[in-house]
Design a protein around this motif. Structure first.
Motif, short mmCIF file in Angstrom:
data_model
loop_
_atom_site.label_atom_id
_atom_site.label_comp_id
_atom_site.label_asym_id
_atom_site.label_seq_id
_atom_site.Cartn_x
_atom_site.Cartn_y
_atom_site.Cartn_z
N ALA A 91 65.59 18.96 -4.81
CA ALA A 91 66.24 19.90 -3.88
C ALA A 91 67.73 19.93 -4.15
O ALA A 91 68.36 18.90 -4.37
N SER A 92 68.30 21.12 -4.13
CA SER A 92 69.71 21.26 -4.49
C SER A 92 70.66 20.98 -3.33
O SER A 92 71.79 20.55 -3.54
N ALA A 93 70.22 21.20 -2.12
CA ALA A 93 71.10 21.00 -0.96
C ALA A 93 71.26 19.51 -0.66
O ALA A 93 70.29 18.76 -0.70
N PRO A 94 72.50 19.09 -0.38
CA PRO A 94 72.69 17.68 0.00
C PRO A 94 72.05 17.41 1.37
O PRO A 94 72.09 18.25 2.26
N MET A 95 71.41 16.24 1.49
CA MET A 95 70.71 15.90 2.73
C MET A 95 71.05 14.47 3.13
O MET A 95 71.17 13.61 2.27
N ASP A 96 71.16 14.26 4.44
CA ASP A 96 71.28 12.89 4.92
C ASP A 96 69.88 12.29 5.00
O ASP A 96 68.88 12.97 4.74
#
Length: 197
Positions: free
Chosen positions: A80-85
């Motif tokens: 996944a390209s979006a940064p996630m916590d």
């Protein structure tokens, strides 16, 4: 791997594959050991070299199916390209599993509410784990949300959350109870976020 060991693995895999096909076609209760050995094209004695009974095959398949679902979900999360916590990653993985089960209700019927966190019990028992679980444990233990928790406490949380998710997934997708899965996801994910704070 030597030839003898390779043939043993092939026979075990053939038995598991045959059992899984039959369990999906007929259900676990309507499948006999004889059905499995016939489909796998091996003798009944061969079955008992690898499994104590049909229940042992069922447990092996639950672990195999669960592992594949989890591995696919973790791989998708890593891509996944979006940064996630950390809570977002957990929800991503769970959502991926739910969608896979929504698209394969035969697999969901086989799993029922019995998703197995592959190897997590071995971490608890022996301090060892296979690569996927080592990677997951590292990601979980290094997250700020899990700071201060022991491996046992993490194991308990993951097991509780996983059991809850499978129960909601099963009843919502197959029975529409207490509501459709799309209506239940926000409720489920809100509970997960609160549990990971």
């Amino acid at each position: 791997m030597n030839t003898v060991e390779g043939k043993k693995q092939e026979k075990r895999r053939a038995l598991l594959d045959a059992a899984y096909e039959l369990f999906l076609e007929r259900g676990t209760s309507k499948t006999s050991v004889e059905d499995i050995t016939s489909r796998a094209k091996v003798g009944k004695g061969t079955f008992y070299l690898y499994f104590a009974d049909k229940g042992a095959v069922t447990q092996a398949l639950l672990a195999r199916v669960s592992y594949q679902l989890l591995d696919d979900a973790v791989t998708a999360c890593e891509r996944a390209s979006a940064p996630m916590d950390f809570p977002d990653k957990m929800i991503f993985v769970i959502d991926h599993i739910i969608e896979a089960l929504r698209n394969d209700t035969l697999m969901l019927r086989f799993l029922e509410r019995s998703f197995v966190w592959p190897g997590l019990d071995k971490i608890e028992a022996s301090g060892e784990a296979e690569p996927l679980m080592r990677k997951l444990l590292h990601a979980i233990m290094s997250s700020p949300e899990m700071a201060g928790l022991t491996e046992r406490e993490v194991y308990q949380r993951i097991t509780a959350l996983g059991s809850m998710c499978m129960s909601v997934c099963y009843s919502s997708i197959l029975e529409g109870k207490p509501d459709h899965i799309d209506a239940m996801k926000p409720v489920l994910y809100n509970i997960i976020r609160k549990a990971l704070q």
